[in-house]
Design an enzyme around this catalytic site. Structure first.
Site, PDB file in Angstrom:
ATOM      1  N   ARG B 148      10.929 -11.316  57.457  1.00 61.47           N
ATOM      2  CA  ARG B 148      11.745 -12.041  56.223  1.00 61.47           C
ATOM      3  C   ARG B 148      13.348 -11.970  56.839  1.00 61.47           C
ATOM      4  NH1 ARG B 148      10.860  -5.353  55.717  1.00 61.47           N
ATOM      5  NH2 ARG B 148       8.944  -5.314  54.990  1.00 61.47           N
ATOM      6  N   GLY B 209       8.377   0.537  61.269  1.00 61.30           N
ATOM      7  CA  GLY B 209       7.644   2.088  61.599  1.00 61.30           C
ATOM      8  C   GLY B 209       8.608   2.844  61.942  1.00 61.30           C
ATOM      9  N   ASN B 277      14.416   6.194  55.801  1.00 58.80           N
ATOM     10  CA  ASN B 277      13.940   8.536  55.854  1.00 58.80           C
ATOM     11  C   ASN B 277      13.953   9.032  56.944  1.00 58.80           C
ATOM     12  OD1 ASN B 277      11.592   6.449  54.774  1.00 58.80           O
ATOM     13  ND2 ASN B 277      10.397   8.404  55.625  1.00 58.80           N
ATOM     14  N   ASP B 328       9.615   9.504  51.381  1.00 62.08           N
ATOM     15  CA  ASP B 328      10.069   8.635  51.690  1.00 62.08           C
ATOM     16  C   ASP B 328      11.022   7.169  51.262  1.00 62.08           C
ATOM     17  OD1 ASP B 328       9.567   5.862  53.374  1.00 62.08           O
ATOM     18  OD2 ASP B 328       6.801   5.687  52.089  1.00 62.08           O
ATOM     19  N   LYS B 355      15.729   3.580  48.436  1.00 64.59           N
ATOM     20  CA  LYS B 355      14.403   3.311  47.414  1.00 64.59           C
ATOM     21  C   LYS B 355      14.700   3.965  46.098  1.00 64.59           C
ATOM     22  CE  LYS B 355      10.715   2.111  50.572  1.00 64.59           C
ATOM     23  NZ  LYS B 355       9.192   3.032  50.751  1.00 64.59           N
TER      24      LYS B 355
END
Lengths: 272, 583
Positions: B148, B209, B277, B328, B355
């Site tokens: 990114r 991860g 999270n 999540d 999110k």
């Protein structure tokens, strides 16, 4: 089983959108579905019941058993699909292959339970880790300990069982005692001086010097830093001399003697 | 592109007055709500100018260019200046290029770096990183192939790698200078996809991860030597403050990966970062201490904004947005720093979306909660937010059942970034409207392996004709000023400029320019492949350029979208496309 497959396949897409495919009464398939759901169908990758999610759909793709087994074992190059040959036990590999075969209408794929990949002629390197118990297993956990030891663990510089950064050469001889381990001699570590800006000296592990430039590990830091000096600058900025004031015991000071005993037990166990 | 039109009513038609207020304007303190105001003059400046030196344009993450040669009057005349095919089709082109003194540094999914003449597109050098063989832990997020962006400082281009190293390359020659392994991807199941952040002469980097069983952290290294400076674990160890928010040994595997890029305030000398999270994703029973209340903070410092002392990496303050997350809903996204006049005095604030689409506004000197708004129009995961920012009416997954919530773990916004214009005082953000059916599982943790504790199947909410919208929000009042619908999804970052323009791209390949004041569509260009990266602007010899990566990412979230829109062809690619005005 045949009836079940006939029933399921037309509805795979629907099932994938709702609850997981159920009604599987074969214990191998049942285990295969469990392995699939926890390992493959995290939704970041494949979806439940072989549906598409973050990775492609697997159900009703007309895959044959050999293709399913070879991709599962070795992955697909240059994609996030990696090989699972060393990550799953033979039993679980057999189960998950059977399940994915089932999703493709193959009812009796005839994988060999004790070695499903070999039965299809798929070569796989040996699993990395042999089972250990007791102090040897405790030593293994200490060697790779990312939690209490953080960067000051053994595997910051040593690769063992396929894990760790191979700064040091492979461990050829296991030291006979904790004292010997702490005070292990490191004749390969020299003092490097770089005349870039202010002259900077550091203990260094020289890897190569030649057409590709000079490559060495800066051992003043944890983790060690791999430095590269371009060949055209070699003679101008790079100077190497004598043994450095660097000691293994400084790097492993996070371990107690009792912990290092266990680490040695682990290293002996895997070198036998 | 049929859903983008300047003739559409800015308010989405299903979004009736009143409904919007109750659904999006969740809780704004009276302080903010009553005293909205203009942007003051002597404020923190997060603009980018002729250069685009940082991932977020500046360290304040505005994604705002002060260049105004291209503006509302002439944007329709934009023409392609050059394009560059990277030849790396690993997984779309998701990066933000850096431009310094006429040179563009562009990273690709497989950890290649190109240095390009930013005026002509001519390649100056390329660097191809070679990871160790067999670097991936099967069943881990370390298998994701994306990059990114890079960071550039002191003549070095610095990039995180797929095998969890940080590598520095000479900005002039492209030759490797130093490399350090931050961790072993084969153990943690993690790697680095995000752009590092430059802080003084340090480079700070997180990792992805966090949906696996490991313990997230930020690490700082010296830019010149690669030597370790400090590490901050996003999960405290036993005995440290906050460790009592974890049950048993769950802290070792609790996730919290800071997997995007943070911000830095030089005056306060504080680094701000959003954290991922808690893991396992959809089940909290094995990580929640008995009797502990959400209001005390559970699974600290996951799903939080953290402020760290730049020199030591020590925690200055934290604000947990999603205690005991079970959806999540990573909070790892950008932290937008700004100074705004509120109640008659200038305050140093930050805006941070997670999110779920909840966007928190905090005092960035101390983490004081000031307000929150929610960007998705369809929201069922909570009923609201309390007066201190606490989540109300949580609708949580249940083991063995399928529970439907909106939005989904794809996110009301993905990792593509919002933009902020000091001229309008508005945040410009892409929002998506998806729901999901979560099936939770009590899954044992296994170091480095995916630890999702369940699965989720996404679905489209009923009764809609479009599933995304580009919105302008006032962060001081919590009001949505305009909103333009888009049919499928918006997964590219937003760029805004002093020309009062807002740029973004869509999955069908349209690159679009809108009026920053009212959302009118002013220009569009079909680039040939879907957009997942971040557009930037820069200038060379007085000529302004608008540059956008082109190339759809079709794994992970991109693949999930393709599952939702079967038959749509969101085309892959990997091209840098650059526009300018005719001479």
């Amino acid at each position: 089983m045949k009836q079940l497959v006939t029933f399921l396949l037309p509805f795979i897409g629907i099932l994938a959108g709702n609850a997981y495919a159920a009604n599987i009464d074969d214990p191998v398939l049942e285990r295969g579905q469990e392995v699939y759901e926890l390992t493959c169908a995290t939704s970041y990758c494949h979806g439940p019941a072989g549906g598409q999610a973050g990775a492609p759909r697997l159900a009703a793709r007309e895959f044959d058993a050999l293709y399913i087994a070879s991709v599962t074992a070795n992955g697909v190059p240059n994609t996030p699909m990696v090989g699972f040959a060393n990550a799953l036990s033979a039993e679980d590999m057999n189960a998950v292959l059977t399940y994915v075969a089932f999703l493709n209408g193959i009812i009796n794929p005839q994988f060999t339970v004790d070695d499903p990949l070999a039965s299809l002629g798929i070569a796989v390197a040996n699993p990395r880790r042999i089972p250990l118990a007791g102090e040897a297993q405790e030593g293994r956990e200490l060697f790779f300990d990312a939690y209490d030891k953080s960067l000051k663990r053994c595997s910051t510089c040593h690769e063992v069982e396929g894990i760790g950064i191979p700064v040091a050469s492979p461990i050829a001889t296991v030291p006979g005692s904790v004292s010997a381990l702490r005070n292990i001699e490191t004749p390969n570590i020299s003092t490097v001086t770089l005349s870039i800006g202010s002259n900077e000296s550091m203990p260094a592990l020289l890897l190569s010097r030649g057409i590709a430039g000079v490559k060495f590990y800066d051992m003043s830091a944890v983790p060690p830093v791999l430095r590269t000096i371009p060949p055209e600058s070699d003679s101008e900025v790079f100077n190497i001399a004598g043994n450095a004031d660097w000691h293994h015991h400084d790097y492993i000071s996070a371990y107690t003697d009792e912990e290092l005993e266990r680490v040695l037990t682990f290293l002996r166990a895997i070198s036998e | 592109m049929i859903y983008f039109s300047q003739n559409l009513n800015p308010d989405y038609k299903d979004n009736k007055p009143g409904h919007r207020m109750s659904n999006t304007l969740l809780n704004f303190s009276s302080l903010l709500f009553l005293f909205s105001s203009a942007v003051s003059a002597a404020s923190l400046d997060g603009s980018a100018g002729a250069n685009w030196p940082h991932f977020g344009g500046s360290q304040a993450a505005w994604r705002y260019s002060e260049l105004d040669q291209v503006n509302r009057d002439n944007v329709a005349q934009l023409r392609p200046a050059w394009l560059f095919h990277t030849d790396d089709y690993g997984d779309g082109l998701t990066s933000t290029p850096i431009v310094i003194d006429g040179v563009m540094y562009l990273s690709t999914p497989s950890n290649w770096i190109y240095a390009l003449d930013a005026a002509s597109g001519e390649k100056l050098w390329e660097y191809r990183y070679t990871p160790r063989p067999d670097f991936v832990l099967p069943g881990s997020a370390g298998a994701f192939i994306q990059n990114r962006g890079v960071a550039v400082h002191n003549g070095k281009v610095i990039m995180g790698t797929v095998d969890h190293a940080l590598v520095a390359v000479d900005a002039v020659t492209g030759s490797e200078v130093w490399k350090v392994y931050v961790d072993d991807s084969r153990q943690c199941g993690c790697n680095i996809l995000s752009a590092p952040l430059i802080v003084k002469d340090m480079v700070v980097v997180g990792q992805n991860g966090g949906d696996g069983a490991f313990r997230g952290y930020l690490t700082a290294f010296d830019v010149d030597t690669g030597r370790f400076k400090w590490r901050f674990y996003t999960i405290p160890a036993p005995g440290e403050p906050g460790s009592d928010s974890w049950k048993g040994d769950s802290w070792k595997f609790g996730g919290g990966a800071p997997w995007m890029t943070g911000s830095y305030d030089a005056e306060l000398d504080l680094i701000y970062w959003g954290t991922g999270n808690a893991a396992g994703d959809f089940y909290s029973g094995d990580r929640t201490p008995n009797g502990r209340e959400d209001s005390e903070g559970i699974n600290l410092y996951t799903a939080s904004v953290i402020a760290l002392d730049a020199d030591t990496g020590e925690l200055a303050w934290h604000f947990q947005e999603v205690p005991r997350d079970v959806w999540d809903f990573d909070s790892a996204y950008e932290v937008v720093l700004m100074d705004r006049e509120i109640g008659g005095r200038e305050r140093k604030i930050l805006a941070h979306m997670n999110k779920s689409g909840l966007t928190f506004v905090l005092d960035r000197t101390n983490g004081e909660y000031l307000g929150v708004f929610s960007v998705p129009e369809v929201r069922t995961w909570i009923t609201g937010v309390g007066e201190n920012g606490e989540l109300l009416g949580r609708k949580e997954p249940v083991v063995g059942e399928s529970v439907n919530v909106c939005p989904t773990a794809i996110g009301a916004k993905s990792f593509n970034q919002m933009a902020y214009s000091p001229r309008t005082g508005l945040l410009y953000t892409p929002t998506m409207e998806f729901c999901t059916n979560i099936s939770a599982v009590d899954q044992p943790a296994q170091e480095g392996i995916f630890y999702s504790s369940g699965g989720f199947v996404n679905e489209l909410p009923e009764g809609r004709e479009s599933y995304a919208h580009l919105d302008a929000w006032n962060p001081v009042t919590g009001e949505r000023v305009w909103s333009i619908p888009s049919q499928f999804a918006l997964m590219a970052s937003v760029l805004t400029t002093a020309g009062d323009l807002v740029f973004t791209g869509d999955p069908e390949g349209w690159f679009l320019a809108f009026d920053a004041e009212n959302g009118d569509l002013l220009w569009s260009f079909q680039t040939g492949a879907g957009h997942r990266g971040s557009a930037i602007s820069y200038a060379i010899d007085g000529q302004q350029y608008i540059a956008t990566p082109v190339g759809w990412q079709d794994s992970i979230t991109g693949g999930m979208l393709e599952a939702l829109f079967a038959g749509e062809n969101f085309r892959k690619g990997s091209t840098m496309m650059v526009f300018t005005l005719p001479e």
